[in-house]
Design a protein around this motif. Structure first.
Motif, PDB file in Angstrom:
ATOM      1  N   PHE A   1       0.821  -1.211   0.000  1.00 16.00           N
ATOM      2  CA  PHE A   1       0.000   0.000   0.000  1.00 16.00           C
ATOM      3  C   PHE A   1       0.861   1.270   0.000  1.00 16.00           C
ATOM      4  O   PHE A   1       0.485   2.282  -0.605  1.00 16.00           O
ATOM      5  CB  PHE A   1      -0.916  -0.004   1.241  1.00 16.00           C
ATOM      6  N   PHE A   2       2.020   1.191   0.662  1.00 20.76           N
ATOM      7  CA  PHE A   2       2.862   2.378   0.779  1.00 20.76           C
ATOM      8  C   PHE A   2       3.852   2.524  -0.382  1.00 20.76           C
ATOM      9  O   PHE A   2       4.533   3.556  -0.474  1.00 20.76           O
ATOM     10  CB  PHE A   2       3.656   2.333   2.102  1.00 20.76           C
ATOM     11  N   LEU A   3       3.984   1.487  -1.243  1.00 24.11           N
ATOM     12  CA  LEU A   3       4.985   1.540  -2.310  1.00 24.11           C
ATOM     13  C   LEU A   3       4.805   2.760  -3.220  1.00 24.11           C
ATOM     14  O   LEU A   3       5.793   3.456  -3.510  1.00 24.11           O
ATOM     15  CB  LEU A   3       4.963   0.242  -3.126  1.00 24.11           C
ATOM     16  N   PRO A   4       3.583   3.050  -3.707  1.00 21.36           N
ATOM     17  CA  PRO A   4       3.447   4.253  -4.550  1.00 21.36           C
ATOM     18  C   PRO A   4       3.855   5.531  -3.813  1.00 21.36           C
ATOM     19  O   PRO A   4       4.499   6.410  -4.395  1.00 21.36           O
ATOM     20  CB  PRO A   4       1.958   4.259  -4.913  1.00 21.36           C
TER      21      PRO A   4
ATOM     22  N   THR B   1      11.209   9.987  -5.380  1.00 19.77           N
ATOM     23  CA  THR B   1      11.411  10.839  -6.554  1.00 19.77           C
ATOM     24  C   THR B   1      11.494  12.304  -6.169  1.00 19.77           C
ATOM     25  O   THR B   1      12.355  13.048  -6.673  1.00 19.77           O
ATOM     26  CB  THR B   1      10.265  10.628  -7.561  1.00 19.77           C
ATOM     27  N   LEU B   2      10.614  12.719  -5.250  1.00 21.10           N
ATOM     28  CA  LEU B   2      10.639  14.101  -4.793  1.00 21.10           C
ATOM     29  C   LEU B   2      11.949  14.425  -4.077  1.00 21.10           C
ATOM     30  O   LEU B   2      12.553  15.484  -4.290  1.00 21.10           O
ATOM     31  CB  LEU B   2       9.457  14.353  -3.866  1.00 21.10           C
ATOM     32  N   GLY B   3      12.414  13.480  -3.236  1.00 19.60           N
ATOM     33  CA  GLY B   3      13.673  13.702  -2.525  1.00 19.60           C
ATOM     34  C   GLY B   3      14.860  13.792  -3.466  1.00 19.60           C
ATOM     35  O   GLY B   3      15.737  14.649  -3.305  1.00 19.60           O
ATOM     36  N   LEU B   4      14.908  12.892  -4.458  1.00 15.84           N
ATOM     37  CA  LEU B   4      16.004  12.939  -5.431  1.00 15.84           C
ATOM     38  C   LEU B   4      15.974  14.228  -6.235  1.00 15.84           C
ATOM     39  O   LEU B   4      17.028  14.816  -6.530  1.00 15.84           O
ATOM     40  CB  LEU B   4      15.928  11.720  -6.354  1.00 15.84           C
ATOM     41  N   SER B   5      14.782  14.670  -6.602  1.00 16.00           N
ATOM     42  CA  SER B   5      14.667  15.919  -7.364  1.00 16.00           C
ATOM     43  C   SER B   5      15.148  17.102  -6.537  1.00 16.00           C
ATOM     44  O   SER B   5      15.914  17.952  -7.028  1.00 16.00           O
ATOM     45  CB  SER B   5      13.217  16.135  -7.801  1.00 16.00           C
TER      46      SER B   5
ATOM     47  N   ILE C   1       5.979   5.739  -1.306  1.00 19.56           N
ATOM     48  CA  ILE C   1       7.437   5.719  -1.140  1.00 19.56           C
ATOM     49  C   ILE C   1       8.133   6.159  -2.422  1.00 19.56           C
ATOM     50  O   ILE C   1       9.102   6.937  -2.407  1.00 19.56           O
ATOM     51  CB  ILE C   1       7.907   4.322  -0.703  1.00 19.56           C
ATOM     52  N   LEU C   2       7.644   5.646  -3.556  1.00 21.93           N
ATOM     53  CA  LEU C   2       8.250   6.017  -4.833  1.00 21.93           C
ATOM     54  C   LEU C   2       8.092   7.510  -5.108  1.00 21.93           C
ATOM     55  O   LEU C   2       9.019   8.169  -5.591  1.00 21.93           O
ATOM     56  CB  LEU C   2       7.624   5.199  -5.970  1.00 21.93           C
ATOM     57  N   ILE C   3       6.909   8.048  -4.775  1.00 19.61           N
ATOM     58  CA  ILE C   3       6.693   9.489  -4.982  1.00 19.61           C
ATOM     59  C   ILE C   3       7.620  10.300  -4.087  1.00 19.61           C
ATOM     60  O   ILE C   3       8.259  11.269  -4.531  1.00 19.61           O
ATOM     61  CB  ILE C   3       5.217   9.847  -4.712  1.00 19.61           C
TER      62      ILE C   3
END
Length: 452
Positions: A266-269, A276-280, A271-273
């Motif tokens: 449930f948390f995978l999407p 991605t936000l952290g890397l950006s 976590i991915l968001i």
């Protein structure tokens, strides 16, 4: 003064004592002050050594000839020598390195000048005594590079068939006798200046504008932020709840970890968001930091050696400066990819692994192959075009066709290039091992017989 790694002249004491900020500023000024028109070949005639006799030459002329064999252009000359050399027989000085009287300058389109051959002629009143030497620019100089050269001088009639190779040495030959057996030489300082390519110049101007804006903002912001504790002492009270909040966060980490593991589907999407936000944000923050004075100073120490090494290559010259046709993507890849056995193996395995990664996402992965196929063709061609010229087309086809990504095209090229040598070396070692084994067996047999 001596040539540095980039070919220019620099003082060793200056390079060791210059602080990073001064070095960065100096490099930025050099980039901004690069010429933006025709190329210029600037030659400073220093001296002529070990001439055939004591006759005083009238001048030294310089002209260039295009690679297509068209006639000489812009023939210019110095005046007579300034003085006779005291320590060398039949040697003359034309002036110092910074003198304008012995400086010759040719202006021409940089692509023409870069590929041309320059002729230097030491002229006498008796033309039969004239001495000459030639120098091919692209084999001797790089753009915005200075070289101190010693050119061998030969009679005009003996140099019509080809060019001489310059001796890049500053060692002088001292003679106390009247011997004329030594090769006459012409000593000079040569520099080629030319413009950047328009797109490179635009990027440099854009980067310098950005750096100037960041410097202005950072100077004002850092001063304001640094004065906050002085102007608003109550700000220090915000540090009081920091310790208990940090303690609660550390204690809650195992609980949060367990919740994430149980509810990972449930948390995978999310976590991915968040990832991605952290890397950006990290990429944006890093780019802003490396745009500041401190960041530019730090990255210079890492990037400068690689940049200078790349600039020394023919491909690097053609990318940065307007010296002719732009290099192809394959030649650019060839300039940056490794050429040793282990390096090629690692790159080949990575290329094949990326190509096969489309199987991780069925159907959608084949769409990724449409993007990766031309990149794979360029990389394989850069690695193995000398060994298997057609292998790059195999790599392109196997990436475009469905269900053929399992073919390791790049690795096959590595096997083709290095496989025979590895097999031959293995055969040699096996032969040596068999020879040693036979010797050991014969020695044991002889020892057994002697004991009987």
């Amino acid at each position: 003064m001596a040539p540095n790694a980039a070919g220019g002249s620099s003082s060793s004491s200056t390079s060791t004592t210059m602080d990073p900020l001064t070095a960065t500023t100096k490099m930025a000024k050099a980039i901004m002050s690069a010429p933006t028109g025709n190329g210029r070949l600037i030659c400073t005639i220093l001296s002529a050594y070990d001439l055939p006799d004591g006759a005083v030459p009238e001048s030294v002329t310089m002209s260039y000839r295009e690679t297509n064999g068209r006639g000489s252009y812009n023939e210019i000359s110095t005046g007579p020598p300034a003085a006779k050399h005291k320590d060398h027989v039949n040697s003359f000085k034309f002036g110092g390195p910074n003198s304008e009287a012995n400086q010759l300058t040719i202006s021409a389109p940089l692509p023409v000048l870069f590929e041309s051959t320059v002729t230097f002629t030491l002229k006498y009143s008796d033309e039969s005594k004239n001495l000459t030497s030639t120098c091919t620019i692209h084999k001797t100089l790089r753009v915005n590079d200075t070289q101190w050269l010693i050119l061998n001088l030969d009679p005009v009639s003996s140099t019509t068939g080809g060019s001489r190779t310059p001796l890049q040495s500053s060692a002088s030959r001292i003679s106390n006798t009247g011997s004329t057996d030594q090769q006459p030489t012409l000593r000079l300082k040569l520099r080629l200046e030319g413009p950047y390519r328009p797109e490179i110049a635009a990027v440099i101007n854009l980067m310098n504008g950005w750096f100037n804006a960041v410097d202005v903002v950072s100077d004002n912001t850092l001063g304001f932020v640094g004065d906050i504790p002085k102007n608003v002492p109550a700000v220090k009270l915000l540090l009081v709840p920091t310790v208990p909040l940090a303690t609660v966060a550390v204690a809650a980490l195992p609980i949060l970890g367990g919740v994430l593991i149980i509810g990972i589907p449930f948390f995978l999407p999310i976590i991915l968001i968040l990832l991605t936000l952290g890397l950006s944000l990290g990429a944006i923050g890093s780019s802003v930091y490396f745009s500041t004075r401190e960041g530019r100073t730090r990255i210079q120490h890492v990037a400068e050696p690689s940049y200078q090494t790349f600039l020394m290559t023919k491909t690097g010259q053609r990318i940065i400066y307007d010296v002719g046709p732009r290099p192809s993507p394959q030649s650019l890849a060839h300039a940056v990819l490794p050429q040793d056995m282990i390096g090629k193996l690692i790159v080949s395995l990575v290329i094949d692994a990326i190509g096969s990664a489309s199987y991780l996402i069925p159907l959608a992965g084949e769409g990724f192959d449409l993007t990766w196929a031309p990149i794979s063709m360029i990389l394989v061609g850069a690695l193995y075009d000398d060994v298997m010229p057609n292998l790059k087309y195999v790599a392109l086809v196997e990436e475009l066709l469905p269900f053929t990504d399992f073919i390791p095209s790049a690795t096959l090229g590595w096997v083709k290039e290095f496989g025979p040598n590895i097999i031959d070396e293995a055969k040699g070692r096996m032969s040596d091992a068999k020879r040693v084994g036979r010797r050991e067996r014969d020695a044991l047999a002889n020892l057994h017989l002697s004991q009987q």
